[in-house]
Design a protein around this motif. Structure first.
Motif, PDB file in Angstrom:
ATOM      1  N   GLU A 143       0.837  -1.203   0.000  1.00  0.00           N
ATOM      2  CA  GLU A 143       0.000   0.000   0.000  1.00  0.00           C
ATOM      3  C   GLU A 143       0.876   1.259   0.000  1.00  0.00           C
ATOM      4  N   ARG A 144       1.927   1.241   0.808  1.00  0.00           N
ATOM      5  CA  ARG A 144       2.823   2.405   0.862  1.00  0.00           C
ATOM      6  C   ARG A 144       3.553   2.583  -0.465  1.00  0.00           C
ATOM      7  N   LEU A 145       3.943   1.459  -1.084  1.00  0.00           N
ATOM      8  CA  LEU A 145       4.693   1.536  -2.338  1.00  0.00           C
ATOM      9  C   LEU A 145       3.827   1.934  -3.527  1.00  0.00           C
ATOM     10  N   ALA A 146       2.497   1.874  -3.343  1.00  0.00           N
ATOM     11  CA  ALA A 146       1.600   2.208  -4.452  1.00  0.00           C
ATOM     12  C   ALA A 146       1.859   3.625  -4.960  1.00  0.00           C
ATOM     13  N   ASN A 147       2.326   4.526  -4.082  1.00  0.00           N
ATOM     14  CA  ASN A 147       2.622   5.900  -4.510  1.00  0.00           C
ATOM     15  C   ASN A 147       3.753   5.971  -5.525  1.00  0.00           C
ATOM     16  N   LEU A 148       4.524   4.891  -5.619  1.00  0.00           N
ATOM     17  CA  LEU A 148       5.658   4.897  -6.556  1.00  0.00           C
ATOM     18  C   LEU A 148       5.297   4.249  -7.893  1.00  0.00           C
ATOM     19  N   CYS A 284      -0.537  25.453 -13.712  1.00  0.00           N
ATOM     20  CA  CYS A 284       0.569  24.480 -13.553  1.00  0.00           C
ATOM     21  C   CYS A 284       0.064  23.075 -13.921  1.00  0.00           C
ATOM     22  N   ALA A 285       0.715  22.460 -14.865  1.00  0.00           N
ATOM     23  CA  ALA A 285       0.290  21.140 -15.360  1.00  0.00           C
ATOM     24  C   ALA A 285       0.505  20.043 -14.319  1.00  0.00           C
ATOM     25  N   ILE A 286       1.536  20.232 -13.478  1.00  0.00           N
ATOM     26  CA  ILE A 286       1.802  19.238 -12.424  1.00  0.00           C
ATOM     27  C   ILE A 286       0.687  19.295 -11.378  1.00  0.00           C
ATOM     28  N   LEU A 287       0.358  20.522 -10.924  1.00  0.00           N
ATOM     29  CA  LEU A 287      -0.713  20.676  -9.925  1.00  0.00           C
ATOM     30  C   LEU A 287      -2.040  20.163 -10.486  1.00  0.00           C
ATOM     31  N   ALA A 288      -2.270  20.379 -11.769  1.00  0.00           N
ATOM     32  CA  ALA A 288      -3.506  19.884 -12.398  1.00  0.00           C
ATOM     33  C   ALA A 288      -3.521  18.348 -12.386  1.00  0.00           C
ATOM     34  N   ALA A 289      -2.369  17.745 -12.630  1.00  0.00           N
ATOM     35  CA  ALA A 289      -2.294  16.273 -12.641  1.00  0.00           C
ATOM     36  C   ALA A 289      -2.524  15.708 -11.238  1.00  0.00           C
ATOM     37  N   ILE A 290      -2.125  16.475 -10.215  1.00  0.00           N
ATOM     38  CA  ILE A 290      -2.390  16.050  -8.841  1.00  0.00           C
ATOM     39  C   ILE A 290      -3.895  16.120  -8.578  1.00  0.00           C
ATOM     40  N   ASP A 291      -4.501  17.253  -8.978  1.00  0.00           N
ATOM     41  CA  ASP A 291      -5.958  17.412  -8.806  1.00  0.00           C
ATOM     42  C   ASP A 291      -6.730  16.316  -9.532  1.00  0.00           C
ATOM     43  N   GLY A 293      -5.776  13.380  -9.873  1.00  0.00           N
ATOM     44  CA  GLY A 293      -5.513  12.079  -9.258  1.00  0.00           C
ATOM     45  C   GLY A 293      -4.486  11.254 -10.012  1.00  0.00           C
ATOM     46  N   VAL A 294      -3.743  11.877 -10.935  1.00  0.00           N
ATOM     47  CA  VAL A 294      -2.752  11.133 -11.724  1.00  0.00           C
ATOM     48  C   VAL A 294      -1.416  11.065 -10.987  1.00  0.00           C
ATOM     49  N   ILE A 295      -1.037  12.187 -10.355  1.00  0.00           N
ATOM     50  CA  ILE A 295       0.210  12.216  -9.571  1.00  0.00           C
ATOM     51  C   ILE A 295      -0.164  12.209  -8.090  1.00  0.00           C
ATOM     52  N   PRO A 296       0.382  11.264  -7.300  1.00  0.00           N
ATOM     53  CA  PRO A 296       0.059  11.243  -5.868  1.00  0.00           C
ATOM     54  C   PRO A 296       0.590  12.510  -5.176  1.00  0.00           C
ATOM     55  N   PRO A 297      -0.228  13.127  -4.318  1.00  0.00           N
ATOM     56  CA  PRO A 297       0.217  14.337  -3.610  1.00  0.00           C
ATOM     57  C   PRO A 297       1.496  14.097  -2.801  1.00  0.00           C
ATOM     58  N   GLU A 298       1.691  12.878  -2.317  1.00  0.00           N
ATOM     59  CA  GLU A 298       2.901  12.572  -1.531  1.00  0.00           C
ATOM     60  C   GLU A 298       4.169  12.750  -2.364  1.00  0.00           C
ATOM     61  N   ARG A 299       4.072  12.453  -3.652  1.00  0.00           N
ATOM     62  CA  ARG A 299       5.246  12.610  -4.523  1.00  0.00           C
ATOM     63  C   ARG A 299       5.545  14.096  -4.726  1.00  0.00           C
ATOM     64  N   HIS A 300       4.488  14.885  -4.887  1.00  0.00           N
ATOM     65  CA  HIS A 300       4.689  16.330  -5.024  1.00  0.00           C
ATOM     66  C   HIS A 300       5.246  16.909  -3.732  1.00  0.00           C
ATOM     67  N   ALA A 301       4.771  16.396  -2.583  1.00  0.00           N
ATOM     68  CA  ALA A 301       5.280  16.872  -1.284  1.00  0.00           C
ATOM     69  C   ALA A 301       6.777  16.593  -1.162  1.00  0.00           C
ATOM     70  N   LEU A 302       7.223  15.458  -1.671  1.00  0.00           N
ATOM     71  CA  LEU A 302       8.658  15.142  -1.639  1.00  0.00           C
ATOM     72  C   LEU A 302       9.434  16.116  -2.536  1.00  0.00           C
ATOM     73  N   TYR A 303       8.879  16.382  -3.712  1.00  0.00           N
ATOM     74  CA  TYR A 303       9.495  17.372  -4.615  1.00  0.00           C
ATOM     75  C   TYR A 303       9.688  18.697  -3.876  1.00  0.00           C
ATOM     76  N   LEU A 304       8.649  19.158  -3.178  1.00  0.00           N
ATOM     77  CA  LEU A 304       8.727  20.432  -2.445  1.00  0.00           C
ATOM     78  C   LEU A 304       9.771  20.361  -1.329  1.00  0.00           C
ATOM     79  N   ARG A 305       9.797  19.249  -0.603  1.00  0.00           N
ATOM     80  CA  ARG A 305      10.791  19.120   0.482  1.00  0.00           C
ATOM     81  C   ARG A 305      12.213  19.245  -0.056  1.00  0.00           C
TER      82      ARG A 305
END
Ligand SMILES: Nc1nc2c(ncn2[C@@H]2O[C@H](COP(=O)(O)OP(=O)(O)O)[C@@H](O)[C@H]2O)c(=O)[nH]1
Ligand SMILES: [Mg+2]
Ligand SMILES: [Zn+2]
Length: 316
Positions: A143-148, A284-291, A293-305
């Motif tokens: 379940e945790r790895l599903a984000n990858l 922003c195309a990335i933020l749109a993809a998050i909205d 549901g294509v890109i997991p928000p956790e992945r974007h959060a890592l990008y920001l970190r």
């Protein structure tokens, strides 16, 4: 002709031999020569920074030593870096094998960072989910790895204790140099010992030679995999590396970090503003993809970190 020159390979300049760095400890390198002999080598002058997996040109000295005269151009280099220093894992790597386990709980943050490092270095990654024999813990790890799922890494579930594991990994390992990387306690050493008969003994000898006096991996080391994994004359190697608690990526620009996320790739260049930071901009195309549901928000959060950590570093 001197004895030294006669030992050199025919193509090398007189007295020089091409070798492979199989271990590195500070400015002390173990270099394997074409005939299989391993020499203790030191870089000539200030020529440092060779790393495991590097091809180097060595001038032989005495019976057991040598001087590294040059490092051959690298195909790639996997490393991490914080504000203080950078830590090289290996050079000329064909595949990263990132080891996770059902227990103890692995860090998605560290796994994600290693993937960014590998992706930006052009190294494909396979995630090995070890200790799959702990079946009750498998669903949570999955379940945790599903984000990858979109991160471009193949995932293989296995148990380092299972006698079938080497055969199952053969297609991944054959004819390549793979790098084993992961947090400690995930089972890297167990896996290494299952894949490389004699690795434990080699590690012990190495620690004795260095006076390290302990068996924990403190630096990377290259091992040859069995000969049946040679493909088209290319031998298979496995590089073991020390565990880590942090994985800074200070060497990457914001753009490079973004390209380190495979699932961002189709959207990069599609944002309204050419210099979009993918943090808050309209269009922003990335933020749109998050909205969407294509890109997991956790992945974007890592990008920001990673990006924020890197820009904070610039102020000092
Ligand atoms: N149940 C189970 N335990 C494992 C497996 N692989 C490794 N271990 C155990 O996990 C612990 C840490 O393994 P080790 O290889 O030292 O991890 P490293 O720190 O990544 O090198 C040891 O007690 C191993 O016996 C596995 O596939 N299944
Ligand atoms: Mg270990
Ligand atoms: Zn954007």
């Amino acid at each position: 002709m001197s004895k030294r020159a006669r030992q050199a390979t025919p193509t090398a300049p007189a007295g020089r031999v091409s070798g492979l760095v199989i271990a590195a400890h500070g400015r002390h390198y173990s270099v394997e020569l074409p005939d299989g002999e391993v020499r203790q080598c030191y870089p000539r002058g200030k020529r440092g920074d060779a790393t495991v997996g590097d091809r180097v040109s060595v001038s032989l000295q005495g019976v057991t030593e040598g001087a590294i005269e040059a490092i051959e151009p690298r195909r790639n280099l996997l490393f991490r870096s914080d504000q203080m220093r950078s830590k090289q894992f290996a050079a000329n790597v064909d595949r990263l094998l990132f080891v996770l386990a059902t227990e103890p709980e692995f860090s998605m943050d560290l796994a994600g960072r290693a993937l960014v490092a590998a992706t930006t270095a052009g190294i494909p990654t396979t995630i090995l989910l070890n200790k799959a024999d702990r079946t009750a813990l498998l669903p949570r790890a999955r379940e945790r790895l599903a984000n990858l799922a979109g991160a471009g890494a193949q995932i293989i579930e296995l148990s380092a204790h299972d006698p079938d594991t080497p055969a199952r990994l053969a297609p991944v390992l054959a004819g390549r140099t793979s790098l084993l990387l992961g947090q400690s306690a995930m089972g890297k050493s167990t896996l290494l010992n299952a894949l490389v008969p004699g690795a434990a003994a080699a590690t012990r000898e190495h620690s004795v030679a260095l006076g390290a006096g302990r068996h924990t991996t403190t630096s990377s080391r290259l091992y040859h995999l069995p000969q049946d994994l040679t493909r088209d004359g290319v031998p298979a190697n496995l590089i073991d590396s020390p565990g880590f608690q942090g994985f800074g990526l200070q060497h990457l620009s914001r753009e490079e970090v973004a390209h380190g996320f495979a699932e961002f790739e189709p959207y990069l260049g599609e944002c309204r503003f050419y210099n979009c930071t993918h943090e808050h901009e309209p269009g922003c195309a990335i933020l749109a993809a998050i909205d969407a549901g294509v890109i997991p928000p956790e992945r974007h959060a890592l990008y920001l970190r990673i990006v924020h950590e890197n820009t904070a570093g610039e102020r000092y």
